[in-house]
Design a protein around this motif. Sequence first.
Motif, PDB file in Angstrom:
ATOM      1  N   VAL A 178     -14.205  68.239 -21.146  1.00 14.96           N
ATOM      2  CA  VAL A 178     -14.867  68.153 -22.460  1.00 14.96           C
ATOM      3  C   VAL A 178     -14.131  69.026 -23.475  1.00 14.96           C
ATOM      4  CG1 VAL A 178     -17.035  68.495 -23.713  1.00 14.96           C
ATOM      5  CG2 VAL A 178     -17.093  67.678 -21.360  1.00 14.96           C
ATOM      6  N   LEU A 179     -13.583  70.150 -23.000  1.00 19.54           N
ATOM      7  CA  LEU A 179     -12.829  71.036 -23.898  1.00 19.54           C
ATOM      8  C   LEU A 179     -11.616  70.313 -24.480  1.00 19.54           C
ATOM      9  CD1 LEU A 179     -12.564  73.894 -25.070  1.00 19.54           C
ATOM     10  CD2 LEU A 179     -11.205  74.499 -23.056  1.00 19.54           C
ATOM     11  N   THR A 180     -10.940  69.472 -23.670  1.00 27.80           N
ATOM     12  CA  THR A 180      -9.788  68.714 -24.198  1.00 27.80           C
ATOM     13  C   THR A 180     -10.251  67.665 -25.206  1.00 27.80           C
ATOM     14  OG1 THR A 180      -9.818  67.034 -22.439  1.00 27.80           O
ATOM     15  CG2 THR A 180      -8.531  69.037 -22.039  1.00 27.80           C
ATOM     16  N   PHE A 181     -11.433  67.072 -24.974  1.00 25.95           N
ATOM     17  CA  PHE A 181     -11.992  66.141 -25.970  1.00 25.95           C
ATOM     18  C   PHE A 181     -12.247  66.885 -27.276  1.00 25.95           C
ATOM     19  CE2 PHE A 181     -14.108  63.603 -22.318  1.00 25.95           C
ATOM     20  CZ  PHE A 181     -12.952  62.874 -22.129  1.00 25.95           C
ATOM     21  N   ARG A 182     -12.745  68.099 -27.143  1.00 25.26           N
ATOM     22  CA  ARG A 182     -13.055  68.903 -28.336  1.00 25.26           C
ATOM     23  C   ARG A 182     -11.781  69.224 -29.118  1.00 25.26           C
ATOM     24  NH1 ARG A 182     -17.792  73.011 -29.111  1.00 25.26           N
ATOM     25  NH2 ARG A 182     -17.049  74.342 -30.771  1.00 25.26           N
ATOM     26  N   LEU A 183     -10.693  69.493 -28.403  1.00 28.22           N
ATOM     27  CA  LEU A 183      -9.413  69.746 -29.072  1.00 28.22           C
ATOM     28  C   LEU A 183      -8.938  68.491 -29.805  1.00 28.22           C
ATOM     29  CD1 LEU A 183      -7.594  71.865 -26.333  1.00 28.22           C
ATOM     30  CD2 LEU A 183      -8.469  72.663 -28.540  1.00 28.22           C
ATOM     31  N   ASN A 184      -9.107  67.321 -29.161  1.00 30.38           N
ATOM     32  CA  ASN A 184      -8.798  66.061 -29.844  1.00 30.38           C
ATOM     33  C   ASN A 184      -9.594  65.942 -31.129  1.00 30.38           C
ATOM     34  OD1 ASN A 184      -8.094  64.411 -26.865  1.00 30.38           O
ATOM     35  ND2 ASN A 184      -6.861  64.091 -28.677  1.00 30.38           N
ATOM     36  N   TYR A 185     -10.894  66.242 -31.039  1.00 26.09           N
ATOM     37  CA  TYR A 185     -11.784  66.118 -32.202  1.00 26.09           C
ATOM     38  C   TYR A 185     -11.361  67.091 -33.305  1.00 26.09           C
ATOM     39  CZ  TYR A 185     -16.122  65.558 -34.847  1.00 26.09           C
ATOM     40  OH  TYR A 185     -17.045  65.292 -35.837  1.00 26.09           O
ATOM     41  N   LEU A 186     -10.922  68.273 -32.893  1.00 28.43           N
ATOM     42  CA  LEU A 186     -10.513  69.296 -33.861  1.00 28.43           C
ATOM     43  C   LEU A 186      -9.334  68.813 -34.704  1.00 28.43           C
ATOM     44  CD1 LEU A 186     -11.081  72.263 -34.722  1.00 28.43           C
ATOM     45  CD2 LEU A 186      -9.303  72.941 -33.095  1.00 28.43           C
ATOM     46  N   PHE A 187      -8.398  68.077 -34.064  1.00 25.52           N
ATOM     47  CA  PHE A 187      -7.193  67.630 -34.766  1.00 25.52           C
ATOM     48  C   PHE A 187      -7.341  66.263 -35.421  1.00 25.52           C
ATOM     49  CE2 PHE A 187      -5.376  70.784 -31.821  1.00 25.52           C
ATOM     50  CZ  PHE A 187      -4.669  71.568 -32.729  1.00 25.52           C
ATOM     51  N   SER A 188      -8.158  65.389 -34.822  1.00 29.22           N
ATOM     52  CA  SER A 188      -8.211  64.018 -35.369  1.00 29.22           C
ATOM     53  C   SER A 188      -9.621  63.442 -35.423  1.00 29.22           C
ATOM     54  CB  SER A 188      -7.321  63.096 -34.519  1.00 29.22           C
ATOM     55  OG  SER A 188      -7.833  63.002 -33.200  1.00 29.22           O
ATOM     56  N   GLU A 189     -10.613  64.285 -35.192  1.00 27.58           N
ATOM     57  CA  GLU A 189     -12.016  63.857 -35.151  1.00 27.58           C
ATOM     58  C   GLU A 189     -12.166  62.645 -34.226  1.00 27.58           C
ATOM     59  OE1 GLU A 189     -13.791  63.623 -39.032  1.00 27.58           O
ATOM     60  OE2 GLU A 189     -13.718  65.807 -39.240  1.00 27.58           O
ATOM     61  N   LEU A 190     -12.606  61.505 -34.739  1.00 25.46           N
ATOM     62  CA  LEU A 190     -12.874  60.368 -33.850  1.00 25.46           C
ATOM     63  C   LEU A 190     -11.820  59.268 -33.976  1.00 25.46           C
ATOM     64  CD1 LEU A 190     -16.756  60.150 -34.230  1.00 25.46           C
ATOM     65  CD2 LEU A 190     -15.448  61.117 -32.338  1.00 25.46           C
ATOM     66  N   ASN A 191     -10.584  59.680 -34.216  1.00 25.31           N
ATOM     67  CA  ASN A 191      -9.475  58.735 -34.230  1.00 25.31           C
ATOM     68  C   ASN A 191      -9.066  58.464 -32.783  1.00 25.31           C
ATOM     69  OD1 ASN A 191      -7.187  57.249 -34.570  1.00 25.31           O
ATOM     70  ND2 ASN A 191      -6.045  58.802 -35.701  1.00 25.31           N
ATOM     71  N   ALA A 192      -9.344  57.261 -32.285  1.00 25.56           N
ATOM     72  CA  ALA A 192      -9.158  56.941 -30.865  1.00 25.56           C
ATOM     73  C   ALA A 192      -7.707  57.059 -30.416  1.00 25.56           C
ATOM     74  CB  ALA A 192      -9.684  55.535 -30.573  1.00 25.56           C
ATOM     75  N   VAL A 193      -6.765  56.881 -31.322  1.00 28.05           N
ATOM     76  CA  VAL A 193      -5.342  56.897 -30.941  1.00 28.05           C
ATOM     77  C   VAL A 193      -4.974  58.218 -30.270  1.00 28.05           C
ATOM     78  CG1 VAL A 193      -2.964  56.806 -31.794  1.00 28.05           C
ATOM     79  CG2 VAL A 193      -4.690  55.279 -32.753  1.00 28.05           C
ATOM     80  N   SER A 194      -5.409  59.334 -30.847  1.00 27.70           N
ATOM     81  CA  SER A 194      -5.027  60.647 -30.298  1.00 27.70           C
ATOM     82  C   SER A 194      -5.604  60.838 -28.894  1.00 27.70           C
ATOM     83  CB  SER A 194      -5.500  61.770 -31.224  1.00 27.70           C
ATOM     84  OG  SER A 194      -6.900  61.940 -31.148  1.00 27.70           O
ATOM     85  N   TYR A 195      -6.811  60.346 -28.661  1.00 32.05           N
ATOM     86  CA  TYR A 195      -7.436  60.471 -27.336  1.00 32.05           C
ATOM     87  C   TYR A 195      -6.651  59.656 -26.305  1.00 32.05           C
ATOM     88  CZ  TYR A 195     -11.512  62.441 -29.767  1.00 32.05           C
ATOM     89  OH  TYR A 195     -12.356  63.214 -30.525  1.00 32.05           O
ATOM     90  N   HIS A 196      -6.291  58.425 -26.660  1.00 33.84           N
ATOM     91  CA  HIS A 196      -5.538  57.579 -25.732  1.00 33.84           C
ATOM     92  C   HIS A 196      -4.130  58.134 -25.498  1.00 33.84           C
ATOM     93  CE1 HIS A 196      -8.482  54.427 -25.233  1.00 33.84           C
ATOM     94  NE2 HIS A 196      -8.651  54.346 -26.530  1.00 33.84           N
ATOM     95  N   PHE A 197      -3.519  58.678 -26.541  1.00 38.24           N
ATOM     96  CA  PHE A 197      -2.174  59.238 -26.398  1.00 38.24           C
ATOM     97  C   PHE A 197      -2.177  60.409 -25.421  1.00 38.24           C
ATOM     98  CE2 PHE A 197       1.167  62.245 -27.693  1.00 38.24           C
ATOM     99  CZ  PHE A 197       2.282  61.441 -27.498  1.00 38.24           C
ATOM    100  N   LEU A 198      -3.175  61.280 -25.541  1.00 42.93           N
ATOM    101  CA  LEU A 198      -3.248  62.436 -24.643  1.00 42.93           C
ATOM    102  C   LEU A 198      -3.480  61.987 -23.196  1.00 42.93           C
ATOM    103  CD1 LEU A 198      -2.939  65.448 -24.868  1.00 42.93           C
ATOM    104  CD2 LEU A 198      -5.408  65.669 -25.144  1.00 42.93           C
ATOM    105  N   ASN A 199      -4.293  60.938 -23.011  1.00 42.22           N
ATOM    106  CA  ASN A 199      -4.475  60.382 -21.667  1.00 42.22           C
ATOM    107  C   ASN A 199      -3.141  59.885 -21.105  1.00 42.22           C
ATOM    108  OD1 ASN A 199      -7.224  60.847 -21.768  1.00 42.22           O
ATOM    109  ND2 ASN A 199      -7.760  58.814 -21.018  1.00 42.22           N
ATOM    110  N   LEU A 200      -2.362  59.214 -21.938  1.00 43.70           N
ATOM    111  CA  LEU A 200      -1.063  58.701 -21.506  1.00 43.70           C
ATOM    112  C   LEU A 200      -0.143  59.858 -21.091  1.00 43.70           C
ATOM    113  CD1 LEU A 200       0.743  55.811 -23.340  1.00 43.70           C
ATOM    114  CD2 LEU A 200       2.048  57.704 -22.408  1.00 43.70           C
ATOM    115  N   VAL A 201      -0.159  60.931 -21.871  1.00 48.03           N
ATOM    116  CA  VAL A 201       0.667  62.111 -21.552  1.00 48.03           C
ATOM    117  C   VAL A 201       0.237  62.707 -20.217  1.00 48.03           C
ATOM    118  CG1 VAL A 201       1.198  64.485 -22.254  1.00 48.03           C
ATOM    119  CG2 VAL A 201       1.213  62.649 -23.956  1.00 48.03           C
TER     120      VAL A 201
END
Length: 919
Positions: free
Chosen positions: A79-102
């Motif tokens: 959940v902390l990594t989700f929170r970091l995603n939200y901090l940088f891009s809020e609910l932009n799904a691209v950043s969440y999927h990109f981090l999963n790919l990484v």
Amino acid sequence: LLEKMADVSLKEAALIVGVVAACYWNSLFCGFVFDDVSAILDNKDLHPSTPLKNLFQNDFWGTPMSEERSHKSYRPLTVLTFRLNYLFSELNAVSYHFLNLVFHVVVCVVFLKVCKLFLDNRSSVVASLLFAVHPIHTEAVTGVVGRAELLSSIFFLAAFLSYTKSKGQDNTIVWTPIAVTVFLVAVATLCKEQGITVVGICCVYEVFIAQGYTLPTLLDTAVQILRGKGSVPFSMLQTLLKLIVLMFSTLLLVVVRVQVIQSQLPVFTRFDNPAAVSPSPARQLTFNYLLPVNAWLLLNPSELCCDWTMGTIPLVESVLDVRNIATLTFFCFLGALIVFSLRYPGDSSKTVLMALCLMVLPFIPASNLFFPVGFVVAERVLYVPSMGFCILVAHGWKKLSNKSVLRKISWVCLAAVLFTHALKTLHRNWDWESEYTLFMSALKVNKNNAKLWNNVGHALENEKNFERALQFFIQATQVQPDDIGAHMNVGRTYKNLNKTKEAEESYMIAKSLMPQIIPGKKYAARVAPNHLNVYINLANLIRANESRLEEADQLYRQAISMRPDFKQAYISRGELLLKMNKPLKAKEAYLRALELDRSNADLWYNLAIVYIELKDPTEALKNFNRALELNPAHKLALFNSALLMQESGDARLRPEAKQRLLHYVKEEPQDANGYFNLGMLAMDDKKDMEAEAWMKKAIRLQPNFRSALFNLALLYSQTSKELMALPVLEDLLRYYPDHTKGLILKGDILMNQKKDIIGAKKCFEKILELDPNNVQGKHNLCVVYFEERDLIKAEKCLVETLALAPNEEYIQRHLNIVRSKIASRGAVEQSSLPSEGTAAAEEKKNSFRNLKEIKNEKKTIRSTVDNNKEHSKNKKLAEKNSMDKETPKKSTKEIKDIEKKRVAALKRLEEIERILNGE
């Protein structure tokens, strides 16, 4: 040598990165679907305003672990990594999927490092590539919530790699890698629960790989010791010590984990996992059959499905069921591999053993062996087990490719598998583009799962396509007639289509499927808490009928009797009791809900509304403030507390009221009510230009805003800009032709400023058409008759007006003046009734004060739970006060000023009357 072999070259890493990117590039175009909605979109733990400690108190979905509805999935680091995603891009799904790919790339590279411990370089790369492209991983990689698998796997493999360094020279123990391993196991477990299973793999590695024991060797040693013919070897004692340290640390982690879930297992329904609540032998036969089903998905991932619950896999209820052959074959094959790996020494058996460990041990938490889980099959839980499968396949491929006859065929087969798997993965990613595409793809694989039909219906419902959604919901009830949720969905959709009768029938069917109350037995143990929402939804439906309020209340009470801690029932009942004009009982309901959840800002807000009904503004303001302490951006509390401060008449509260309204319009920039009330505050502060600006902004947003139009006209009238008021009044009366006060103000301006007696007369006549007993309108019409020199008609009119308001002295005096004029007709032809206006001077002053409108639109009390989507984000407006409310209470100073003006107006009136009477 082991360290050197385990190194990953830059070329190998680049190859893996390229392959993963080629397979998963299109995942970046997918949105939030399925479980992502609960874990990301609806999870407040992602918001920066939520304290970080909440991540360690709540489950994966943002529900407090202490609550029974919690799934008990404790994954704070994910959940902390989700929170970091939200901090940088809020609910932009691209950043969440990109981090999963990484993260998937990292897992593949670390997995390659692990493979090199047991395979040669070429076979290791093959295993890693097969793992990188395997279609079974799309749920873990493309589904954002699959990040729990990815993160846990990284630390899982890192913990194992660390443990492999715990053996020093001369078989000594190196404690630092063991300490690091224990730490990494804890981290892996905080990402996902299955991380703890790496301890079992480390134990197997220590005994059979690091020490080189085989099962016959261990048995012989044990027999010799038991017969007293030998002692325990020192190396074995060292091994035992390492295992004890590992097992003790594992036990400690398990104890902590049990404390976190407060010794409660999550509550699942029989629809989530039908076999878990089935009698013997169906329970055992089905659970055993699920093992070859999972193995087949690894072997042939051609038909993938996001949801395998409910009727996807029918129960195996008899030993004669042909599917038992698959179970028997699976166990025979598995048994043969286990015997081979444990009985014989050599690198091949060690590789097979570690592959089996990676396949079997991480799967145990999902196997229903120790506790029931909330699914039948879940593709994402095969993420780690597939590592063992890939090692096994790569090892088998190496054996085949070493034979000259099969070398070419083995390479062709490998290339075909990698290519087809990569294509399947790429194609499968598009299924996760939206909820509709995901669930429709699942229905192609399985039409016996009512949940899938329901989920397609939800996707269509979110697009407001209620007619099509209804078809899928009805199909869900046909596939699974006893599915309470499906019938609730049908009822809700009928309600959205304004088919109240059909909606009630569907809710009644759902209610009939609920278990009966058994005295002394805990209700939550027999049914999912969210199914209790059928009572809430049915009650909310029937309470629209004023004659059925008591019936609705009975339904709320029934839900509470089944579950005394059902917070939503108290909230909804509080709403109803307010509607039934029982504010004291509503107060009791909300106080009970607050006992269950004192950190809920909405509850404090609702209680404030109750205190408003109880005519206790001080207590109401305190509760609004409590709501804002918990949630400073609570829009309803900001708006209504500002109105309460404004209505108090206390000038000291106006600055704070203004700040709250400014905050509100920042949160809701398109809501005209916020700007209107800022205008009213400015009028109270005598800031006329500021008030004008706010009113104009409100009217721009809502051109037919009745109160804003009238008060802007009134503001112009009070600031000697009467001619500017006329076009505003024209707009008002175009939208609201029956606006009495608007007609009075327009008539007054036409009479006194434009000298348009005919226009003024039409206004006053219109008022009397609407309300024949309107004293002000009637009196002003009498003045028009006087201006028209029709004294007889004026006298008759004033007599009628006096009958309507016998206690109004100014009407009697004006009647006396008219009669005096009639008696001495022609004496003062040019004289008139008070020239200050169409009413007596003091009446005009009072009328202007009384005309001032305040549209205090209070928001309705809002619910805090999504009642199966029945009350999702319900923020409708409801007027607390009338459209034409009297002026707010004035301060003592203001009252004195008004009194002085009234006395001065009376003196002027007396002077005018003396002139008219010829004194």
